[in-house]
Design a protein around this motif. Structure first.
Motif, PDB file in Angstrom:
ATOM      1  N   THR A 255       0.479  -0.889  -0.238  1.00 50.37           N
ATOM      2  CA  THR A 255       0.380   0.324   0.220  1.00 50.37           C
ATOM      3  C   THR A 255       0.773   1.323   0.362  1.00 50.37           C
ATOM      4  O   THR A 255       2.048   1.715   0.548  1.00 50.37           O
ATOM      5  CB  THR A 255      -0.825   0.469   0.701  1.00 50.37           C
ATOM      6  OG1 THR A 255      -0.214   0.139   1.982  1.00 50.37           O
ATOM      7  CG2 THR A 255      -1.551  -1.033   1.193  1.00 50.37           C
ATOM      8  N   PRO A 256       0.003   2.542  -0.252  1.00 49.73           N
ATOM      9  CA  PRO A 256       0.946   3.456  -0.393  1.00 49.73           C
ATOM     10  C   PRO A 256       1.229   4.027   0.808  1.00 49.73           C
ATOM     11  O   PRO A 256       3.154   4.203   1.096  1.00 49.73           O
ATOM     12  CB  PRO A 256       0.132   4.756  -0.803  1.00 49.73           C
ATOM     13  CG  PRO A 256      -0.908   4.048  -1.807  1.00 49.73           C
ATOM     14  CD  PRO A 256      -0.792   2.693  -1.139  1.00 49.73           C
TER      15      PRO A 256
ATOM     16  N   LEU B  83       2.137   1.363   9.894  1.00 47.86           N
ATOM     17  CA  LEU B  83       0.784  -0.157   8.843  1.00 47.86           C
ATOM     18  C   LEU B  83      -0.429   0.139   9.551  1.00 47.86           C
ATOM     19  O   LEU B  83      -2.009  -0.844   9.693  1.00 47.86           O
ATOM     20  CB  LEU B  83       1.619  -1.435   9.717  1.00 47.86           C
ATOM     21  CG  LEU B  83       3.258  -0.907   8.834  1.00 47.86           C
ATOM     22  CD1 LEU B  83       4.613  -1.529   8.602  1.00 47.86           C
ATOM     23  CD2 LEU B  83       2.503  -1.222   6.769  1.00 47.86           C
ATOM     24  N   VAL B  84      -0.461  -0.367  11.466  1.00 45.59           N
ATOM     25  CA  VAL B  84      -1.245  -0.926  11.895  1.00 45.59           C
ATOM     26  C   VAL B  84      -2.655  -0.233  12.128  1.00 45.59           C
ATOM     27  O   VAL B  84      -4.108   0.427  11.641  1.00 45.59           O
ATOM     28  CB  VAL B  84      -0.935  -0.306  13.671  1.00 45.59           C
ATOM     29  CG1 VAL B  84      -2.384  -0.124  14.208  1.00 45.59           C
ATOM     30  CG2 VAL B  84      -0.080  -1.627  14.335  1.00 45.59           C
ATOM     31  N   ASP B  85      -2.739   1.128  11.459  1.00 45.84           N
ATOM     32  CA  ASP B  85      -3.723   2.092  10.890  1.00 45.84           C
ATOM     33  C   ASP B  85      -4.119   1.596   9.828  1.00 45.84           C
ATOM     34  O   ASP B  85      -4.848   2.238   9.808  1.00 45.84           O
ATOM     35  CB  ASP B  85      -3.204   4.221  10.619  1.00 45.84           C
ATOM     36  CG  ASP B  85      -2.645   4.645  12.357  1.00 45.84           C
ATOM     37  OD1 ASP B  85      -3.292   3.813  13.022  1.00 45.84           O
ATOM     38  OD2 ASP B  85      -1.766   5.819  12.602  1.00 45.84           O
ATOM     39  N   THR B  86      -2.753   1.648   8.655  1.00 45.49           N
ATOM     40  CA  THR B  86      -3.435   1.460   7.316  1.00 45.49           C
ATOM     41  C   THR B  86      -4.315  -0.150   7.513  1.00 45.49           C
ATOM     42  O   THR B  86      -5.856  -0.625   6.942  1.00 45.49           O
ATOM     43  CB  THR B  86      -2.899   1.395   6.839  1.00 45.49           C
ATOM     44  OG1 THR B  86      -1.498   2.254   6.365  1.00 45.49           O
ATOM     45  CG2 THR B  86      -2.747   0.530   5.169  1.00 45.49           C
TER      46      THR B  86
ATOM     47  N   ALA C 207      -9.174  -2.774   7.716  1.00 47.61           N
ATOM     48  CA  ALA C 207     -10.229  -3.787   8.436  1.00 47.61           C
ATOM     49  C   ALA C 207     -12.139  -2.764   7.972  1.00 47.61           C
ATOM     50  O   ALA C 207     -12.666  -3.507   7.749  1.00 47.61           O
ATOM     51  CB  ALA C 207     -10.428  -4.050   9.407  1.00 47.61           C
ATOM     52  N   LEU C 208     -12.031  -1.573   8.406  1.00 49.77           N
ATOM     53  CA  LEU C 208     -12.799  -0.902   8.437  1.00 49.77           C
ATOM     54  C   LEU C 208     -14.169  -1.290   7.002  1.00 49.77           C
ATOM     55  O   LEU C 208     -14.765  -1.304   7.135  1.00 49.77           O
ATOM     56  CB  LEU C 208     -12.860   0.353   9.091  1.00 49.77           C
ATOM     57  CG  LEU C 208     -14.334   1.260   8.696  1.00 49.77           C
ATOM     58  CD1 LEU C 208     -15.302   0.707   9.952  1.00 49.77           C
ATOM     59  CD2 LEU C 208     -13.737   2.982  10.211  1.00 49.77           C
ATOM     60  N   THR C 209     -12.683  -1.153   5.766  1.00 53.42           N
ATOM     61  CA  THR C 209     -13.286  -0.586   4.746  1.00 53.42           C
ATOM     62  C   THR C 209     -13.783  -1.663   3.894  1.00 53.42           C
ATOM     63  O   THR C 209     -15.079  -1.943   3.240  1.00 53.42           O
ATOM     64  CB  THR C 209     -12.803  -0.587   3.504  1.00 53.42           C
ATOM     65  OG1 THR C 209     -11.288   0.561   4.409  1.00 53.42           O
ATOM     66  CG2 THR C 209     -12.474   0.209   2.074  1.00 53.42           C
ATOM     67  N   TYR C 210     -13.487  -3.184   4.980  1.00 53.96           N
ATOM     68  CA  TYR C 210     -13.493  -4.084   4.191  1.00 53.96           C
ATOM     69  C   TYR C 210     -15.410  -4.590   5.205  1.00 53.96           C
ATOM     70  O   TYR C 210     -15.722  -4.838   4.603  1.00 53.96           O
ATOM     71  CB  TYR C 210     -12.980  -5.611   4.208  1.00 53.96           C
ATOM     72  CG  TYR C 210     -13.274  -7.060   4.641  1.00 53.96           C
ATOM     73  CD1 TYR C 210     -12.093  -6.977   2.995  1.00 53.96           C
ATOM     74  CD2 TYR C 210     -13.720  -7.666   5.100  1.00 53.96           C
ATOM     75  CE1 TYR C 210     -12.444  -8.580   2.918  1.00 53.96           C
ATOM     76  CE2 TYR C 210     -13.873  -8.919   4.382  1.00 53.96           C
ATOM     77  CZ  TYR C 210     -13.574  -9.502   3.459  1.00 53.96           C
ATOM     78  OH  TYR C 210     -13.847 -10.642   2.641  1.00 53.96           O
ATOM     79  N   ALA C 211     -15.262  -4.407   6.306  1.00 50.40           N
ATOM     80  CA  ALA C 211     -16.382  -4.980   6.821  1.00 50.40           C
ATOM     81  C   ALA C 211     -17.342  -3.874   6.737  1.00 50.40           C
ATOM     82  O   ALA C 211     -18.597  -4.274   6.678  1.00 50.40           O
ATOM     83  CB  ALA C 211     -16.382  -4.325   8.778  1.00 50.40           C
ATOM     84  N   GLU C 212     -17.712  -2.493   6.632  1.00 49.03           N
ATOM     85  CA  GLU C 212     -18.521  -1.448   5.366  1.00 49.03           C
ATOM     86  C   GLU C 212     -19.164  -2.112   4.508  1.00 49.03           C
ATOM     87  O   GLU C 212     -19.778  -1.888   3.865  1.00 49.03           O
ATOM     88  CB  GLU C 212     -18.043  -0.419   5.447  1.00 49.03           C
ATOM     89  CG  GLU C 212     -17.433   0.184   7.211  1.00 49.03           C
ATOM     90  CD  GLU C 212     -17.308   1.691   6.476  1.00 49.03           C
ATOM     91  OE1 GLU C 212     -16.630   1.839   5.390  1.00 49.03           O
ATOM     92  OE2 GLU C 212     -17.302   2.653   7.516  1.00 49.03           O
TER      93      GLU C 212
ATOM     94  N   SER D 253     -12.169  -1.526  -3.432  1.00 48.76           N
ATOM     95  CA  SER D 253     -10.762  -1.766  -4.073  1.00 48.76           C
ATOM     96  C   SER D 253     -10.232  -1.279  -4.422  1.00 48.76           C
ATOM     97  O   SER D 253      -8.398  -0.931  -4.081  1.00 48.76           O
ATOM     98  CB  SER D 253     -11.938  -1.498  -5.575  1.00 48.76           C
ATOM     99  OG  SER D 253     -11.229  -1.493  -7.198  1.00 48.76           O
ATOM    100  N   ALA D 254     -10.134  -0.042  -3.699  1.00 49.50           N
ATOM    101  CA  ALA D 254      -9.303   1.567  -3.615  1.00 49.50           C
ATOM    102  C   ALA D 254      -8.532   1.340  -3.044  1.00 49.50           C
ATOM    103  O   ALA D 254      -7.367   1.461  -2.556  1.00 49.50           O
ATOM    104  CB  ALA D 254      -9.853   2.820  -3.376  1.00 49.50           C
ATOM    105  N   VAL D 255      -8.873   0.776  -1.198  1.00 48.16           N
ATOM    106  CA  VAL D 255      -7.816   1.306   0.219  1.00 48.16           C
ATOM    107  C   VAL D 255      -7.724   0.019  -0.017  1.00 48.16           C
ATOM    108  O   VAL D 255      -5.841  -0.304  -0.091  1.00 48.16           O
ATOM    109  CB  VAL D 255      -8.653   0.926   0.824  1.00 48.16           C
ATOM    110  CG1 VAL D 255      -8.556   0.534   2.010  1.00 48.16           C
ATOM    111  CG2 VAL D 255      -9.828   2.450   1.621  1.00 48.16           C
ATOM    112  N   ALA D 256      -7.675  -1.577  -0.885  1.00 47.54           N
ATOM    113  CA  ALA D 256      -6.842  -3.033  -1.056  1.00 47.54           C
ATOM    114  C   ALA D 256      -6.060  -3.325  -2.290  1.00 47.54           C
ATOM    115  O   ALA D 256      -5.514  -3.176  -2.690  1.00 47.54           O
ATOM    116  CB  ALA D 256      -8.151  -4.238  -0.553  1.00 47.54           C
TER     117      ALA D 256
END
Length: 417
Positions: free
Chosen positions: A46-47, A131-134, A139-144, A212-215
C-alpha cells in the motif's frame, strides 16, 4: 368505474412482481473480494506502507551520514608575489600547501550519531503505527463493504416480503374482507421497498469501490465471500505503557534529550588542526608548517539553542505523560465498547429471532383474517429493523475491535506481533 379502481392494486403489484422477476433473472455470477487475511498479507504494497518504509530508510541513511567524519580542507596560498624588487612576479614568492581537519573533540561525532539513531528509532515506531492504522482502515472498509452487501440482501428480502404481503392484501380486498385502502397502501409499500433496494445496491457499489481503492485491487469486487462481521475479536493483552502511541512519544523524548547534548557540545570550541609545507621563493627552501585554530567563545556560547533544546525536551516529556494518560483511558473505553458491542450483537440476534417468529405468526393471522393488515405491516417493519440492527451491531463491534487493536499495536482480528 368501481371495477377499474378495484383492479388498480392488482395491476401495480403485478408490475412490481415483474420487476422483481427481472431482477432475479439478472446475472448470477459474482466476483468475490479476497479475504481480509489475504488483503492484510498485501499490506506492505500500500502507499502508506511504502511511505513509512521510505521514511525509515531516510532516517537510517541519516545515521550513516552522521557517522561520517568531516572532509579535510586543502589550502594553497601564495605570499610575497606581484610586488617590487625581489618580490616582483611569482618566482620569488612563498607558496604554502596545507591540509586542515576538524578534530571533532568533546564527543561531537558520538552525540550526532546518537541523535540520528534516536530519530531512526522514532521513524521505525511511526512506521509500525502507520501499518497498524492502515490495517485498521482496511478492516473498516472491508467490514463496511460486507455490511453494505448484507443491507442490500435485506432490502431485497424486504421487497419480497412487501410483495408477498401486497398479494395477500389484494386477495383480501377482492374477497371484500379488507377495504380498498389496504391494497393501495400495500402498493405504496412495495414501491417504497423497491426504492430502498435501489438505494441499498447503490451504497453497496460505492462500498465495493472504496474497498477496491483501499486494498489496491485491479477490479472492483461484486461480493464479499469471507465474513469479517462474524469474526471473533483478537487478543488484547498489551498494557497501556506499551501501546504504539506511548512508545512513539517516548522515542521522541529520547531524541529530544540527546539533542541537548549536541547543543551543549556545540558551545565548546571547534578545534581544527592543520599541517602543510611552505616553499620560500627567494631562498628556494621549504619548511613544514603546523597549526591549531579554534574560535573564541566570547559572544556566542550557543545558550539560545541549549535553552531551546531543553524546552523541547520538557515538551516531549509532557507529550509522554499525556500519551500515557490517553492510552489508559482510551484502552479502558475500547475494552468496554468491545464488550458492549458483543452484548449488542447477542441482543440483536435474539431480536431477529423473536421478530421473525412474530412476523410468521402475523402472516398466519392476517391470512386467516384474525389480524389486520396494519398489524402485519408493523410486524414486517419490526423484522426489517431488527435485521438491520443486527448488521449495525456487528459493524459497531468491528469498529470497537479496530480501536482496541490500534492501542495494542496489532492488526484488527489478529494476534499481537
Amino acid at each position: 368505474m368501481y371495477s377499474t379502481i378495484r383492479r388498480r392494486p392488482r395491476l401495480a403489484v403485478g408490475c412490481a412482481l415483474a420487476v422483481l422477476a427481472t431482477m432475479a433473472a439478472g446475472p448470477a455470477w459474482a466476483d468475490p473480494a479476497p479475504s481480509y487475511a489475504e488483503l492484510l498479507a498485501r499490506l506492505d504494497q500500500t502507499p502508506a506502507s511504502a511511505e513509512a518504509n521510505a521514511l525509515v530508510d531516510a532516517a537510517e541513511a541519516r545515521v550513516r551520514q552522521a557517522r561520517v567524519r568531516p572532509n579535510p580542507n586543502l589550502s594553497l596560498t601564495a605570499e610575497n608575489v606581484g610586488g617590487t624588487g625581489p618580490y616582483s612576479g611569482f618566482g620569488g614568492g612563498d607558496l604554502s600547501l596545507s591540509v586542515s581537519q576538524d578534530l571533532e573533540l568533546w564527543g561531537r561525532r558520538p552525540a550526532r550519531v546518537n541523535v540520528a539513531r534516536a530519530e531512526a528509532g522514532t521513524a521505525g515506531l511511526r512506521r509500525d503505527l502507520a501499518l497498524v492504522d492502515t490495517a485498521g482502515r482496511l478492516a473498516l472498509t472491508y467490514a463496511e463493504a460486507e455490511a453494505a452487501q448484507r443491507r442490500a440482501q435485506l432490502a431485497e428480502e424486504g421487497l419480497a416480503l412487501a410483495l408477498a404481503d401486497a398479494r395477500a392484501a389484494l386477495a383480501l380486498v377482492e374477497e371484500g374482507r379488507e377495504p380498498l385502502l389496504r391494497g393501495i397502501q400495500a402498493e405504496s409499500e412495495a414501491a417504497s421497498a423497491r426504492a430502498g433496494l435501489d438505494e441499498a445496491k447503490a451504497e453497496q457499489a460505492a462500498a465495493f469501490a472504496r474497498l477496491s481503492a483501499v486494498a489496491m485491487l485491479s477490479t472492483s469486487p461484486t461480493s464479499i465471500g469471507t465474513s469479517l462481521l462474524d469474526a471473533g475479536a483478537g487478543p488484547g493483552v498489551v498494557q497501556s505503557d506499551n501501546v504504539p502511541t506511548v512508545r512513539v512519544a517516548e522515542a521522541e523524548r529520547t531524541a529530544a534529550e540527546r539533542r541537548i547534548d549536541v547543543e551543549r557540545i556545540r558551545a565548546r570550541p571547534d578545534v581544527t588542526a592543520s599541517v602543510g609545507v611552505t616553499r620560500f621563493g627567494i631562498e628556494d627552501e621549504t619548511a613544514l608548517t603546523v597549526g591549531l585554530s579554534l574560535p573564541l567563545p566570547l559572544f556566542d556560547r550557543n545558550r539560545g539553542n541549549i535553552d531551546a533544546a531543553r524546552a523541547e525536551f520538557r515538551a516531549a516529556e509532557a507529550r509522554v505523560a499525556q500519551a500515557r494518560q490517553d492510552a489508559g483511558a482510551d484502552r479502558a473505553a475500547a475494552v468496554a465498547r468491545l464488550a458492549a458491542s458483543g452484548s449488542r450483537v447477542s441482543a440483536a440476534d435474539a431480536g431477529v429471532t423473536s421478530t421473525e417468529e412474530a412476523y410468521r405468526l402475523s402472516r398466519i393471522g392476517a391470512e386467516a383474517g384474525r389480524i389486520s393488515q396494519l398489524e402485519l405491516r408493523v410486524s414486517r417493519a419490526a423484522l426489517i429493523n431488527a435485521r438491520t440492527a443486527a448488521v449495525d451491531a456487528r459493524l459497531a463491534r468491528v469498529r470497537a475491535e479496530i480501536d482496541l487493536a490500534r492501542l495494542d499495536g496489532r492488526a484488527p482480528f489478529q494476534g499481537n506481533p
